[in-house]
Design an enzyme around this catalytic site. Structure first.
Site, PDB file in Angstrom:
ATOM      1  N   GLU A 167       0.784  -1.241   0.000  1.00  0.00           N
ATOM      2  CA  GLU A 167       0.000   0.000   0.000  1.00  0.00           C
ATOM      3  C   GLU A 167       0.810   1.283   0.000  1.00  0.00           C
ATOM      4  OE1 GLU A 167      -2.933  -0.351   3.112  1.00  0.00           O
ATOM      5  OE2 GLU A 167      -4.020  -1.900   2.039  1.00  0.00           O
TER       6      GLU A 167
ATOM      7  N   GLU B 154      -6.786  -7.917  -1.360  1.00  0.00           N
ATOM      8  CA  GLU B 154      -7.196  -7.757   0.046  1.00  0.00           C
ATOM      9  C   GLU B 154      -8.645  -7.312   0.085  1.00  0.00           C
ATOM     10  OE1 GLU B 154      -5.252  -5.152   2.767  1.00  0.00           O
ATOM     11  OE2 GLU B 154      -3.252  -5.903   2.299  1.00  0.00           O
TER      12      GLU B 154
HETATM   13  C1  BMA Z   1      -4.960  -3.509   4.830  1.00  0.00           C
HETATM   14  C2  BMA Z   1      -3.713  -4.227   5.247  1.00  0.00           C
HETATM   15  C3  BMA Z   1      -3.345  -4.015   6.653  1.00  0.00           C
HETATM   16  C4  BMA Z   1      -4.527  -3.892   7.558  1.00  0.00           C
HETATM   17  C5  BMA Z   1      -5.797  -4.267   6.867  1.00  0.00           C
HETATM   18  C6  BMA Z   1      -7.008  -4.079   7.726  1.00  0.00           C
HETATM   19  O1  BMA Z   1      -4.775  -2.273   4.365  1.00  0.00           O
HETATM   20  O2  BMA Z   1      -2.678  -3.988   4.366  1.00  0.00           O
HETATM   21  O3  BMA Z   1      -2.516  -2.890   6.763  1.00  0.00           O
HETATM   22  O4  BMA Z   1      -4.334  -4.629   8.680  1.00  0.00           O
HETATM   23  O5  BMA Z   1      -5.930  -3.475   5.754  1.00  0.00           O
HETATM   24  O6  BMA Z   1      -7.197  -2.738   8.065  1.00  0.00           O
END
Ligand code: BMA
Length: 921
Positions: free
Chosen positions: A466, A560
Site C-alpha cells: 500500500e 485484500e
Molecule cells: C490492509 C492491510 C493491513 C490492515 C488491513 C485491515 O490495508 O494492508 O494494513 O491490517 O488493511 O485494516
C-alpha cells in the site's frame, strides 16, 4: 577430544570429526544457554537462542506474566524500551597455525540493532533483522573460553533517534492511539507490525531470532546456492540456472570442484572452479532434458506438487567439503497483462498462468503467526497452512508488514501447492532513503531473493504493501517531490533492480495494490493505484451492506478485502479474567485496534440481524455477540468472494471484469482479539473459515439478486481453460477445454473432469421457514461455455407467486447442483433475517460416534429449519466438517477432527450447539 563449549552448545555439521583437520568445515551452533540482561534494572535471566527477551523473561520464574494476558502489551512496554544484552561463553580449540584456517561468526537473524562483541572486541554491528550477517573472527577468538556479547539497542529508541536526526519528516510517524503502539516503525528494518498494527499488539522484540554459529574452514567454503528453474530452448526440457557463493580467505586462487546433481534423475555435472577473494561465486546452467522425466509442480487442486532436490557439493584440497541442498519444482509462471479487448480504455488483464493454464487465485493474506517467532513450530504452521489448503486455497500473500517467513513455512507452501505473492517488508508508510537505509535494504533484498527464489511456490515479488497509495496521497504536499524521489530510489532503483538482476525470470510489481505495467508507465505512482481496470485492488468499506454484492468493486484481482469479527469465546479464556467477558469491558475495548471497530461490527450486524435482547446477562451476551460478529464476517466475505468468482470470465462495457484473484484479509491471527482473521490465535476456526470451504469450492453455485431477478451462477475452476477472444471485439473470456497441451511433454487429458464440472442439473428450491419440505422446485440443465456463467434467472416476485409464498420474510431460496447430497449447494435470503418469520428451532446433539482416535461423528436434530447452526467444542481444538450452516433437514451429521486424541466423555461435556434464534431466547 575436541572441547565442547560450556556455555553455548556446539554442534558439528558437515564433517564429523574429533579434531579440526585443515580440510574440514565445521559448523558450531551457539544456540544453547545464554543470559539476557539489563544492567540499569539489574535483571539477568537465562535466555534461549533463537529467541527474544520477552520469552526469556517469561520463561524465567514467570518474572513477567504472559505478555498476551489482558493489557500486558502496555504494562510490559518498558521491556521494549530498555536495552538488552545477550551473553554466553564458548570454548574454542587452538587453530592450526600451519594452515589458512579461518573462523566466521554467522548470524542468520539478529533482531535488530546491536553491536557484537567477542572477548571485549567489537566484531560487527547489525541494523536489519532480515539480513544474514557473517564476520571473520579468526583473529579475535582464543583457545579456551571466549565470551560473546550481543549488545542491543532498544528498537523503539533507535527508530525514534533515527527519525529525529533525519532531515525531514517521513510519515506516518505514529499510528492511531487505539493500537497502543510505538512510533517511527519505518525508521528501522524490523518486522513493522512488532510496533503494533490494527490487529496486533506492540512487542518490539530484541534477540537473536535465528540460529547463530561459528564456521571453521580452510581457504574456501560454499555458503549459499541459488537455482532458477527455466524452460529449455523451444520449451523442451528445463534449464537450471545455478549459482554457488563462497567465502574465500587468503591471497591467491583456490581450485576446487563443484558437483551439482538433480536427485532421482541422471542429471549430474561436475565442474572445476577457481576461486579467489575477488571471484567468490561460480555459475552453471544445467540442462534437464525431457528424457530426465521430471514431473511438473502444480498449485493446489490442479495436480501434484512434484519436488526435486538439487545437491551442490564443493570440494577442494585445503578447503574441505561443503554441501547444500535446494528443493525445487518444475513449473512456469506468468502474470498476464494483455489488453482486455480491442478497446484500449478497457484496460489490461491481470492473472497468473501456471504451466500455461490460467489460474483463478483463491486465497488469503498471511501475517506473522506469533509476536515471538521462537514460539512458532512447524506443526503450528502446518495446521494453519493445511487449513488453507483444505479451503481450496491455491495462493496467499505474505504481507509486507510482517517478516520474510521461515524455511518451514515455504517448505509447506511448496508441498501444499500454495502460490506465494511475496511482499518485501515495507507497509503502509513512507520510508527513508538515505545511504545507510538503502545499504541495509540492498543487503536484505539480495539475501532474501537468493534465499527464496528456487521455491516453486513463490510466484511474485511485490515492492511493498500500500505504499504507492501512501505516496499518491501525498501529491500536493510541499515535500512530495522528495518523497516521490525516495519512493523511486527505494522500490525501483534499489529493490526492483536487485530482483531483476538476481531473479530475472520472476514477476515483480512495485506495490500492492498497483496497476501493474500501467503503474510502471505512469512513473510508478499512478493517480489511481486502485483502478478496477488494471492490476490489483484492496477493498474495505464498513458502511456498506456487505451481504449484497452491489457495492463491491469489479477489479482484475482483489488482493485484500475483509471485515472484522471477534475470535472465539474459548480462545479469550486464555487471556481474559471472567470480569473481562463482556463486549464493552475495558479489556475488550483494549483489544480492538481498529478505531470504532467494536461499534462498527454492531452496526453491520444490525443491518441484517437483531442484537441480543438487553436481558441476556454476560458472559452469555458476549458469547452471543461474538457469534453474531462471526456470522456477519462469514456472510460478508462469502458474498464478496463469490462476487469476484462470478466476474472471472466476463467484461462490462467499461472494461471491468475478468477478475482472476480473491485473497481475503486475513488468514491467521497474532493474538486473541477482534480481527479480520478466519482462524483465530488458538487455531480454532471462525465461522468464516468454515464458509471458505464452500465459497472457494472448485464447483460453486452462487445466487444473488440483480434488481428484481434472482440470478444464479455456476463457477468452475481447477480444470484446464483456454483464453478465447471474440473475433470482432477481441474481448477475452476463459473457456473450459477437454484437452490442453502443457509444454511439450505433459498432455492433460481431463475430458471426464471437465465434462463433469461444466454440465449438470441445477435445482432451485423455495422454502418457507416453517417447513422442511420445499414450497416449489425449479430445475434446469446447464452446459457452461465459460468458467463462470448465469444458469438461472427469474423475477423473484414471479417465483414467489409460483411457489405460493406471500411475503419475502416467510421464504428463502436453496439451490444445489446435480445430486442433493453432493454438497455443492448454497442459499439466498429473500429478506433480512431480522425481519423474517423465523421460528425457534430446538436443536440438539443426539448421538456421538467415535470414528477414530481423533475423529467422531456428531448427529444433530432440529425441530425447525435453523440458520447458522454453530457447533462449539469448548476446550477442544479441531475442525468440524461444516459449521455455521443452514440446517434444512430434521437430522444431519457432522464430523469433528481434533488436533489430538479425543476424550469422548470430556468432549461430550464440552460440546454444544446453537442456532440463530437461540440468541433471542
Ligand atoms: C490492509 C492491510 C493491513 C490492515 C488491513 C485491515 O490495508 O494492508 O494494513 O491490517 O488493511 O485494516
Amino acid at each position: 577430544m575436541f572441547p565442547i563449549g560450556v556455555g553455548a552448545l556446539c554442534v558439528i555439521l558437515v564433517t564429523m570429526t574429533s579434531s579440526i583437520p585443515a580440510d574440514a568445515v565445521l559448523k558450531w551452533y551457539l544456540d544453547g544457554h545464554w543470559t539476557v540482561s539489563n544492567a540499569a534494572r539489574n535483571v539477568s535471566v537465562p535466555a534461549k537462542v533463537p529467541g527474544s527477551m520477552y520469552t526469556a523473561l517469561q520463561d524465567f520464574n514467570n518474572r513477567t506474566e504472559n505478555p498476551l494476558y489482558r493489557d500486558n502489551d502496555v504494562q510490559l512496554a518498558w521491556i521494549g524500551h530498555a536495552n538488552w544484552t545477550y551473553t554466553t561463553v564458548f570454548e574454542c580449540p587452538a587453530l592450526d597455525a600451519s594452515t589458512s584456517e579461518s573462523v566466521l561468526l554467522v548470524a542468520e537473524g539478529v533482531d535488530t540493532v546491536s553491536t557484537v562483541v567477542i572477548n571485549g572486541k567489537d566484531v560487527g554491528k547489525t541494523f536489519d533483522m532480515f539480513v544474514r550477517y557473517s564476520w571473520d573472527i579468526t583473529d579475535v577468538i582464543q583457545p579456551g573460553d571466549n565470551t560473546i556479547e550481543v549488545r542491543f539497542e532498544s528498537a523503539t529508541g533507535y527508530a525514534a533517534k533515527q527519525a529525529a536526526s533525519y532531515p525531514y519528516t517521513v510519515p506516518r510517524t505514529c499510528h492511531p492511539w487505539v493500537q497502543h503502539g510505538e512510533c517511527y516503525r519505518n525508521f528501522i528494518r524490523k518486522e513493522p507490525c512488532s510496533f503494533s498494527w490494527d490487529w496486533g499488539p506492540s512487542f518490539p522484540t530484541q534477540g537473536i531470532w535465528k540460529p547463530m554459529y561459528l564456521v571453521f574452514f580452510g581457504q574456501a567454503m560454499m555458503d549459499m546456492a541459488t537455482v532458477e528453474v527455466l524452460q529449455g530452448p523451444g520449451e523442451k526440457g528445463w534449464v537450471l540456472k545455478t549459482k554457488a557463493y563462497f567465502n574465500v580467505t587468503g591471497g591467491g586462487s583456490i581450485n576446487g570442484q563443484l558437483k551439482i546433481s538433480l536427485v532421482n534423475t541422471d542429471v549430474q555435472e561436475v565442474h572445476d572452479v577457481t576461486l579467489s577473494t575477488e571471484k567468490t561465486w561460480a555459475e552453471f546452467n544445467i540442462s534437464v532434458p525431457e528424457s530426465a522425466g521430471v514431473k511438473r509442480w502444480w498449485p493446489n487442486g490442479y495436480g501434484d506438487q512434484a519436488l526435486y532436490d538439487v545437491i551442490f557439493e564443493f570440494t577442494a584440497s585445503d578447503a574441505g567439503l561443503t554441501s547444500l541442498i535446494k528443493r525445487i519444482g518444475f513449473r512456469t509462471i506468468e502474470l498476464v497483462q494483455d489488453p482486455v479487448s480491442s478497446e484500449p480504455s478497457q484496460g489490461l488483464t491481470f492473472y497468473f498462468k501456471v504451466n500455461g493454464l490460467p489460474i483463478f487465485m483463491k486465497g488469503s493474506n498471511w501475517i506473522p503467526a506469533d509476536n515471538f517467532q521462537e514460539r512458532i513450530t512447524k506443526d503450528r504452521l502446518r495446521s494453519l497452512l493445511q487449513a488453507a489448503a483444505d479451503a481450496h486455497i491455491n495462493g496467499m500473500r505474505v504481507w509486507g508488514g510482517g517478516i520474510y517467513e521461515s524455511d518451514d513455512f515455504y517448505d509447506l507452501t511448496d508441498e501444499l501447492g500454495i502460490l506465494i505473492w511475496q511482499d518485501f517488508m515495507f507497509a503502509s508508510d513512507l520510508y527513508p532513503a538515505d545511504e545507510a537505509f538503502i545499504g541495509n535494504v540492498t543487503q536484505e533484498v539480495t539475501y532474501q531473493v537468493r534465499r527464496l527464489m528456487h521455491r516453486p511456490s513463490i510466484c511474485l515479488w511485490s515492492g511493498n504493501n500500500e505504499n504507492e497509495g501512501a505516496i499518491k496521497d501525498k501529491m500536493g504536499w510541499s515535500n512530495y517531490t522528495i518523497y516521490y524521489n525516495d519512493y523511486i530510489k527505494l522500490y525501483i532503483t534499489t529493490i526492483m533492480a536487485i530482483v531483476t538482476r538476481e531473479h530475472p525470470s520472476s514477476v515483480f510489481v512495485s506495490s500492492s495494490p498497483s496497476n501493474g505495467v500501467q503503474t510502471a508507465q505512469q512513473g510508478y505512482v499512478d493517480k489511481d493505484p486502485q483502478s478496477n481496470n488494471y492490476g490489483d485492488v484492496h477493498f474495505y468499506s464498513y458502511d456498506i451492506d456487505e451481504w449484497k454484492p452491489g457495492k463491491f468493486p469489479i477489479p482484475r484481482f482483489a488482493s485484500e478485502y475483509g471485515t472484522q469479527a471477534w475470535c472465539n469465546f474459548e480462545t479469550l479464556l486464555d487471556v481474559f479474567e471472567p470480569s473481562d467477558m463482556s463486549y464493552n469491558s475495558s479489556q475488550a475495548v483494549h483489544r480492538q485496534h481498529h478505531p470504532q471497530g467494536n461499534q462498527e461490527m454492531l452496526k453491520e450486524i444490525s443491518m441484517h440481524l437483531k442484537l441480543p435482547p438487553g436481558r441476556t446477562p454476560d458472559p452469555q451476551r458476549f458469547k452471543h455477540l461474538i457469534y453474531l460478529t462471526q456470522i456477519n464476517q462469514a456472510m460478508s466475505i462469502k458474498t464478496e468472494s463469490e462476487h469476484y468468482r462470478r466476474h472471472q470470465s466476463s467484461v462490462l462495457p467499461d472494461g471491468r471484469g475478468l477478475t482472476m484473484g480473491a485473497l481475503y484479509w486475513q488468514l491467521n491471527d497474532i493474538w486473541q482479539a477482534p480481527t479480520w482473521a478466519s482462524i483465530d490465535f488458538s487455531g480454532r476456526w471462525k465461522m468464516l473459515h468454515n464458509y471458505a470451504l464452500q465459497f472457494f469450492s472448485p464447483l460453486l453455485v452462487s445466487p444473488y439478486q440483480d434488481g428484481n431477478d434472482l440470478d444464479i451462477f455456476v463457477v468452475v475452476d481447477q480444470i484446464p481453460t483456454v483464453e478465447v477472444r471474440d473475433p470482432d471485439t477481441q474481448q477475452l473470456r476463459f473457456e473450459p477445454t477437454t484437452k490442453v497441451k502443457v509444454g511439450d511433454d505433459d498432455v492433460l487429458d481431463l475430458a471426464s473432469k471437465v465434462e463433469k464440472a461444466t454440465t449438470g442439473v441445477m435445482t432451485v428450491e423455495m422454502y418457507s421457514w416453517k417447513s422442511f419440505t420445499p414450497l416449489h422446485t425449479w430445475t434446469v440443465d446447464y452446459k457452461l461455455n465459460t468458467t463462470a456463467e448465469s444458469v438461472f434467472r427469474q423475477d423473484v416476485d414471479s417465483m414467489m407467486t409460483e411457489a405460493g409464498c406471500t411475503s419475502s420474510t416467510d421464504c428463502f431460496i436453496h439451490t444445489f447442483l446435480n445430486d442433493r447430497n453432493q454438497g455443492v449447494d448454497n442459499h439466498f435470503f429473500l429478506a433480512e433475517l431480522k425481519d423474517s418469520n423465523l421460528e425457534k428451532a430446538e436443536i440438539a446433539i443426539t448421538n456421538l460416534t467415535r470414528e477414530s482416535e481423533k475423529e467422531l461423528t456428531i448427529t444433530l436434530s432440529t425441530t425447525k429449519i435453523a440458520p447458522f447452526v454453530w457447533l462449539d467444542a469448548g476446550w477442544f481444538i479441531g475442525k468440524f466438517s461444516r459449521n455455521g450452516f443452514l440446517m434444512l433437514t430434521p437430522t444431519t451429521t457432522v464430523t469433528f477432527t481434533g488436533t489430538e486424541a479425543l476424550d469422548l466423555s470430556e468432549l461430550q461435556k464440552q460440546l454444544s450447539v446453537m442456532s440463530l434464534m437461540d440468541v433471542y431466547d
